[in-house]
Design an enzyme around this catalytic site. Structure first.
Site, mmCIF file in Angstrom:
data_model
loop_
_atom_site.group_PDB
_atom_site.id
_atom_site.type_symbol
_atom_site.label_atom_id
_atom_site.label_comp_id
_atom_site.label_asym_id
_atom_site.label_seq_id
_atom_site.Cartn_x
_atom_site.Cartn_y
_atom_site.Cartn_z
ATOM 1 N N PRO A 18 1.061 -1.135 0.084
ATOM 2 C CA PRO A 18 -0.187 0.015 0.006
ATOM 3 C C PRO A 18 0.699 1.135 -0.146
ATOM 4 O O PRO A 18 1.799 1.440 0.793
ATOM 5 C CB PRO A 18 -0.681 -0.216 1.287
ATOM 6 C CG PRO A 18 0.075 -1.001 2.408
ATOM 7 C CD PRO A 18 0.913 -1.904 1.223
ATOM 8 N N CYS A 101 3.463 3.581 8.822
ATOM 9 C CA CYS A 101 3.519 5.024 8.229
ATOM 10 C C CYS A 101 4.134 5.925 9.078
ATOM 11 O O CYS A 101 3.496 6.014 10.164
ATOM 12 C CB CYS A 101 2.396 5.378 7.698
ATOM 13 S SG CYS A 101 2.375 6.870 6.788
ATOM 14 N N GLY A 214 12.999 -2.022 0.436
ATOM 15 C CA GLY A 214 14.351 -2.130 0.016
ATOM 16 C C GLY A 214 14.460 -3.368 -0.931
ATOM 17 O O GLY A 214 15.709 -3.456 -1.511
ATOM 18 N N ARG A 235 8.245 0.619 -3.750
ATOM 19 C CA ARG A 235 8.512 1.271 -4.997
ATOM 20 C C ARG A 235 9.199 0.726 -6.151
ATOM 21 O O ARG A 235 8.754 1.298 -7.228
ATOM 22 C CB ARG A 235 9.662 2.400 -4.404
ATOM 23 C CG ARG A 235 9.138 3.304 -3.407
ATOM 24 C CD ARG A 235 10.280 4.051 -2.653
ATOM 25 N NE ARG A 235 10.927 3.183 -1.928
ATOM 26 C CZ ARG A 235 12.274 3.323 -1.522
ATOM 27 N NH1 ARG A 235 13.000 4.342 -1.969
ATOM 28 N NH2 ARG A 235 12.758 2.569 -0.378
#
EC number: 1.3.1.91
Length: 334
Positions: A18, A101, A214, A235
């Site tokens: 998410p 978060c 990562g 990402r």
């Protein structure tokens, strides 16, 4: 529709994280043409917004996105229970609680990574959520925050929350620094500690432990998740989405849905056309495709055409055609 393993448990061998402002419904629809099997997650939805806001706009999704899970943010057990019931009614197959978060906005609402400091409260939250729905309730967390010792904080947190009934944890293998680092810096600056997550699995083998943080490729994920239960890409899946296109064969023993980047664009085209017909701006969808040709000749031209022309008023599929025409002669995968 949803592909799940026995006992209605989502298969979490590969998850797409998410990500706020990224993994919206258009992004998930695009990722779904690349992989039929990976578990996709929504952006974090705040419990009070789900309860009081425009639910269809906030958490609505197309069944073609399945398997898809929703991530909720909050710290009030009653509100999280209400939001979980609403989300369950929308057809999600899992509800995940955000305990990772580090943004200021999340901290001000007393949820996200700061909840690593309040495992008993998290236990109360997940218990209320479980009582409200029959869906799996999972937790995504960090290994600790601020001055906490991860060797203590992570294990104590998991012990307390697991005692409330949670059996699946996704662990971002970095600390979160709530003061001194920006949310962006919190995704890269604190060092990764994959070994700590593996030690957690060794101590609690009965729990499902998913590794996040990562991971740049499927190869790296497969290597680092021995003997864990799965990987969550963030990402990397967004900026280089083509890595998802071989996931079904490599991780799930299934046929990959597309064989080339051009085929992926063609598979996404009916969704683009349908959404344009509903008034969705082209840019809202194509922004998630910018990284499709990363590493290929013509990738920069692909990104430039989409970035410059898709945001224009009235932009349609002709922009996609123009971008493809510029890159296809160079696309060895085509």
């Amino acid at each position: 529709m949803a592909r799940m393993t026995a006992a209605s448990t989502p298969d979490r061998r590969l998850c797409v994280a998410p990500m706020m402002d990224w993994t919206d419904r258009h992004c998930r629809a695009f990722h779904r043409v690349l992989t039929r099997e990976a578990l996709l997650y929504t952006e974090m939805a705040v419990d009070k917004a789900v309860i009081h806001g425009d639910r269809d706009k906030l958490i609505g999704f197309d069944p073609a996105e399945h398997p898809v899970a929703i991530q909720l943010g909050g710290s009030d057990p009653a509100d999280l229970a209400k939001a979980s019931r609403i989300a369950g009614g929308f057809g999600y197959i899992e509800i995940n609680l955000n305990v990772g978060c580090p943004s200021d906005r999340v901290q001000s609402g007393r949820f996200g990574a700061c909840l690593m400091q309040e495992p008993a409260l998290v236990a109360d939250c997940v218990k209320a959520m479980q009582d409200a729905v029959s869906l799996p309730v999972t937790v995504k967390c960090r290994i600790g925050v601020d001055e906490q010792d991860p060797e203590v904080a992570l294990f104590d947190f998991v012990e307390t929350v697991a005692a409330a009934g949670v059996t699946s944890f996704t662990v971002h293998a970095r600390k979160a620094w709530l003061k001194g680092l920006s949310p962006k810096e919190n995704r890269t600056v604190p060092p990764l500690d994959y070994d700590l997550v593996r030690r957690l699995k060794a101590q609690r083998p009965e729990l499902e432990i998913i590794l996040n943080g990562g991971l740049e490729t499927l190869e790296q994920g497969l290597a680092e998740t021995v003997p864990l239960d799965g990987m969550m890409l963030g990402r990397a899946a967004y900026h280089t989405p083509w890595i998802l296109a071989e996931a079904d064969s490599r991780l799930f023993g299934k046929a990959d849905p597309v064989a080339s980047r051009v085929e992926a664009v063609d598979a996404y085209r009916p969704y683009l056309e349908s959404q344009l017909g509903k008034g969705t701006r082209l840019h809202d969808m194509t922004r998630h495709m910018l990284g499709l040709f990363t590493g290929q000749p013509g990738a920069r031209l692909w990104r430039r055409i989409l970035s410059e022309k898709a945001p224009k008023r009235g932009a349609g599929l002709e922009v996609i055609d123009e971008a493809l025409a510029a890159v296809v002669p160079h696309d060895e995968a085509a």
